[in-house]
Design an enzyme around this catalytic site. Structure first.
Site, PDB file in Angstrom:
ATOM      1  N   CYS A  55       0.761  -1.059  -0.072  1.00  0.00           N
ATOM      2  CA  CYS A  55       0.067   0.125  -0.012  1.00  0.00           C
ATOM      3  C   CYS A  55       0.746   1.284   0.124  1.00  0.00           C
ATOM      4  O   CYS A  55       0.376   2.219  -0.196  1.00  0.00           O
ATOM      5  CB  CYS A  55      -1.122  -0.083   1.100  1.00  0.00           C
ATOM      6  SG  CYS A  55      -2.156  -1.411   1.174  1.00  0.00           S
ATOM      7  N   HIS A 103      -3.281   7.170   2.288  1.00  0.00           N
ATOM      8  CA  HIS A 103      -3.745   5.915   1.918  1.00  0.00           C
ATOM      9  C   HIS A 103      -5.047   5.645   2.678  1.00  0.00           C
ATOM     10  O   HIS A 103      -5.198   6.084   3.645  1.00  0.00           O
ATOM     11  CB  HIS A 103      -2.699   4.628   2.241  1.00  0.00           C
ATOM     12  CG  HIS A 103      -3.113   3.466   2.157  1.00  0.00           C
ATOM     13  ND1 HIS A 103      -3.572   2.892   0.892  1.00  0.00           N
ATOM     14  CD2 HIS A 103      -2.997   2.616   2.815  1.00  0.00           C
ATOM     15  CE1 HIS A 103      -4.080   1.798   1.202  1.00  0.00           C
ATOM     16  NE2 HIS A 103      -3.721   1.337   2.480  1.00  0.00           N
ATOM     17  N   ASN A 123     -10.285  -0.190  -0.119  1.00  0.00           N
ATOM     18  CA  ASN A 123      -8.797   0.108   0.006  1.00  0.00           C
ATOM     19  C   ASN A 123      -8.191  -0.465  -1.339  1.00  0.00           C
ATOM     20  O   ASN A 123      -8.153  -1.787  -1.671  1.00  0.00           O
ATOM     21  CB  ASN A 123      -8.215  -0.834   1.310  1.00  0.00           C
ATOM     22  CG  ASN A 123      -6.724  -0.871   1.256  1.00  0.00           C
ATOM     23  OD1 ASN A 123      -5.945  -0.398   0.462  1.00  0.00           O
ATOM     24  ND2 ASN A 123      -6.381  -1.020   2.499  1.00  0.00           N
TER      25      ASN A 123
HETATM   26  O1  UT7 Z   1      -3.788  -1.109   3.774  1.00  0.00           O
HETATM   27  C1  UT7 Z   1      -2.993  -2.119   4.425  1.00  0.00           C
HETATM   28  C2  UT7 Z   1      -3.235  -1.600   5.626  1.00  0.00           C
HETATM   29  N1  UT7 Z   1      -4.430  -2.200   6.290  1.00  0.00           N
HETATM   30  C3  UT7 Z   1      -4.996  -1.803   7.556  1.00  0.00           C
HETATM   31  O2  UT7 Z   1      -4.402  -0.599   7.981  1.00  0.00           O
HETATM   32  C4  UT7 Z   1      -5.945  -2.381   8.148  1.00  0.00           C
HETATM   33  C5  UT7 Z   1      -6.054  -2.252   9.543  1.00  0.00           C
HETATM   34  N2  UT7 Z   1      -7.012  -2.864  10.398  1.00  0.00           N
HETATM   35  C6  UT7 Z   1      -8.397  -2.371  10.334  1.00  0.00           C
HETATM   36  O3  UT7 Z   1      -8.827  -1.647   9.542  1.00  0.00           O
HETATM   37  C7  UT7 Z   1      -9.153  -3.308  11.354  1.00  0.00           C
HETATM   38  O4  UT7 Z   1      -8.631  -3.858  12.011  1.00  0.00           O
HETATM   39  C8  UT7 Z   1     -10.428  -3.987  10.472  1.00  0.00           C
HETATM   40  C9  UT7 Z   1     -11.515  -3.231   9.864  1.00  0.00           C
HETATM   41  C10 UT7 Z   1      -9.629  -5.049   9.640  1.00  0.00           C
HETATM   42  C11 UT7 Z   1     -11.091  -4.971  11.568  1.00  0.00           C
HETATM   43  O5  UT7 Z   1     -11.810  -4.019  12.528  1.00  0.00           O
HETATM   44  P1  UT7 Z   1     -11.556  -4.205  14.057  1.00  0.00           P
HETATM   45  O6  UT7 Z   1     -12.399  -3.440  14.704  1.00  0.00           O
HETATM   46  O7  UT7 Z   1     -10.121  -4.447  14.334  1.00  0.00           O
HETATM   47  O8  UT7 Z   1     -12.132  -5.679  14.178  1.00  0.00           O
HETATM   48  P2  UT7 Z   1     -11.551  -6.919  15.019  1.00  0.00           P
HETATM   49  O9  UT7 Z   1     -10.316  -7.552  14.012  1.00  0.00           O
HETATM   50  O10 UT7 Z   1     -11.061  -6.968  16.216  1.00  0.00           O
HETATM   51  O11 UT7 Z   1     -12.665  -8.030  14.980  1.00  0.00           O
HETATM   52  C12 UT7 Z   1     -13.778  -7.914  16.029  1.00  0.00           C
HETATM   53  C13 UT7 Z   1     -14.846  -8.812  15.733  1.00  0.00           C
HETATM   54  C14 UT7 Z   1     -14.684 -10.208  15.628  1.00  0.00           C
HETATM   55  O12 UT7 Z   1     -15.212 -11.016  16.193  1.00  0.00           O
HETATM   56  P3  UT7 Z   1     -15.309 -11.684  17.756  1.00  0.00           P
HETATM   57  O13 UT7 Z   1     -13.849 -12.407  17.603  1.00  0.00           O
HETATM   58  O14 UT7 Z   1     -15.204 -10.378  18.737  1.00  0.00           O
HETATM   59  O15 UT7 Z   1     -16.526 -12.402  18.253  1.00  0.00           O
HETATM   60  C15 UT7 Z   1     -14.224 -10.723  14.340  1.00  0.00           C
HETATM   61  O16 UT7 Z   1     -14.257 -11.920  14.222  1.00  0.00           O
HETATM   62  O17 UT7 Z   1     -15.580  -8.519  14.518  1.00  0.00           O
HETATM   63  C16 UT7 Z   1     -15.507  -9.992  13.827  1.00  0.00           C
HETATM   64  N3  UT7 Z   1     -15.314  -9.400  12.215  1.00  0.00           N
HETATM   65  C17 UT7 Z   1     -16.546  -9.215  11.598  1.00  0.00           C
HETATM   66  N4  UT7 Z   1     -17.897  -9.285  11.755  1.00  0.00           N
HETATM   67  C18 UT7 Z   1     -18.626  -9.021  10.996  1.00  0.00           C
HETATM   68  C19 UT7 Z   1     -14.136  -9.367  11.359  1.00  0.00           C
HETATM   69  N5  UT7 Z   1     -14.695  -9.074  10.449  1.00  0.00           N
HETATM   70  C20 UT7 Z   1     -15.892  -8.995  10.234  1.00  0.00           C
HETATM   71  C21 UT7 Z   1     -16.933  -8.564   9.334  1.00  0.00           C
HETATM   72  N6  UT7 Z   1     -18.097  -8.652   9.619  1.00  0.00           N
HETATM   73  N7  UT7 Z   1     -16.557  -8.425   8.181  1.00  0.00           N
END
Ligand code: UT7
Length: 357
Positions: A120, A284, A314
């Site tokens: 990225c 980005h 993204n």
């Molecule tokens: O460009 C390259 C660089 N990339 C980035 O900078 C991305 C950086 N990371 C992020 O933007 C965020 O971490 C995400 C958007 C990817 C995820 O958001 P989050 O608030 O960090 O969620 P999480 O990974 O902590 O997951 C929270 C919960 C989990 O469920 P449990 O374990 O709490 O039951 C996940 O399984 O949300 C769940 N989850 C989803 N639920 C519904 C993860 N993805 C999804 C989804 N829909 N798409």
């Protein structure tokens, strides 16, 4: 003197994919995706290749087709390009490079070409290295002139940086943690070395080791064995290789927010500028929450940031180039304004550049 952006273009595939459509294939919803990421829709390439997207963005940046932004009147001749750099993770072929394929498509008959793998951060690494090369070429030419001889290196005065991505082909469409985030598209800029003007005011690039594999994608060809391994009776496909992009979301989020602040501050300091001097930040677009975090840390309203993630998702290295293009086309950035482009991604890579428009 400096590397001035004289053209900018973008290209997005035709097919729009909504959050509801994703909710039909994985366990997710619009209600989860929008507040967590800021993404409403993304464009996914069905028929368009990486070359199609890159060539269209390039032709717009050159003013050869409508829809781009030109600093000055008149289209730019593709044959006037000395170099094409294509940051991409999803080239249509291992070789020729994506840059070479775009060269052929647009008729950049005099350009030297190569791809760049820095995820990225491709937008920042692409612009920064184009600037470094043009500054080196200017130095070489000045030395040659003083000594009354010809230049010793390639003369590079005009560079196309075109980031083109079809991340939809790297994404595991059964992994809800990643498939909701990414989109396809391309962004391009034409940079020209000018003796009497300023353009790229500063740049900063950094790498850190991704020992914990927070952002990772194996090469598909690594799944192939040679016939020479002990006990291997033939060429077999290894079955322990994961061909999809994987991300430890929270760890990357932490890295991204810190990198965003660190790189922006470093690039501004190198330019001798402060946050207040920046007309518009064109970062980005990985997650709207990362941009909001930066705005809060800098004590700035969100209007000072170009946000496009809502409609493109993204698009890796192309994201910030598309953001810059939309800002230029919308008139949010004009001649003399200052833009700051900061990016971070797999590698781990990160960087920032300060651009005088
Ligand atoms: O460009 C390259 C660089 N990339 C980035 O900078 C991305 C950086 N990371 C992020 O933007 C965020 O971490 C995400 C958007 C990817 C995820 O958001 P989050 O608030 O960090 O969620 P999480 O990974 O902590 O997951 C929270 C919960 C989990 O469920 P449990 O374990 O709490 O039951 C996940 O399984 O949300 C769940 N989850 C989803 N639920 C519904 C993860 N993805 C999804 C989804 N829909 N798409």
């Amino acid at each position: 003197m400096g590397s001035v952006i004289i053209g900018s273009g973008k290209s997005l595939p035709k097919r729009t994919v909504t959050n509801d459509e994703l909710g039909a294939i994985v366990d997710t919803s619009d209600e989860w995706i929008v507040p967590r990421t800021g993404i409403h829709t993304r464009q996914i390439a069905l028929e368009e290749t990486c070359t199609d997207l890159g060539a269209e963005a390039a032709l717009r940046a050159l003013g050869q087709t409508e829809g781009g932004w030109q600093r000055e009147e008149g289209a730019l001749d593709p044959a006037s390009l000395d170099l094409i750099i294509c940051p991409t993770l999803t080239a249509d072929t291992h070789f020729p490079s994506e840059a070479a394929r775009i060269r052929e498509r647009i008729g950049a008959v005099n350009a030297v070409c190569y791809d760049m793998s820095c995820a990225c951060s491709g937008c920042v690494y692409g612009i920064s290295t184009a600037d470094l090369i043009m500054a080196g070429s200017a130095f070489d030419r000045a030395q040659a002139e003083a000594a009354g001889r010809g230049p010793r290196r390639n003369v590079v005065r005009r560079v196309l940086v075109v980031a083109a991505e079809r991340l939809s082909r790297l994404v595991d469409w059964e992994d809800r943690a990643t498939c909701i985030l990414f989109g396809d598209g391309a962004g391009a800029v034409v940079l020209e070395w000018r003796e009497d003007e300023e353009g790229v005011l500063s740049s900063y690039m950094e790498n850190s080791d991704d020992t914990a594999r927070t952002l990772w994608c194996d090469s598909a060809f690594c799944a192939r064995e040679t016939p020479f391994a002990a006990g291997n009776e033939g060429v077999e496909e290894r079955d322990n290789l994961d061909p999809y992009m994987r991300m430890a979301g929270q760890a990357v989020f932490k890295f991204a927010t810190a990198a965003m602040m660190r790189c922006t501050e470093e690039a501004l300091a190198r330019a001798g500028l402060t946050i207040d001097d920046v007309t518009l930040f064109t970062p980005h677009q990985a997650n709207e929450r990362i941009i909001r975090y930066a705005a809060k840390k800098m004590d700035l309203p969100m209007e000072r940031f170009q946000v496009i993630i809502d409609h493109v998702g993204n698009v890796s290295g192309a994201s910030a180039l598309i953001a810059l293009n939309e800002a230029l086309c919308e008139g949010k950035l004009k001649r003399g304004d200052i833009a700051c482009m900061t990016a971070f991604g797999g590698g781990l890579t990160a960087g920032s550049c300060v651009l005088k428009i």
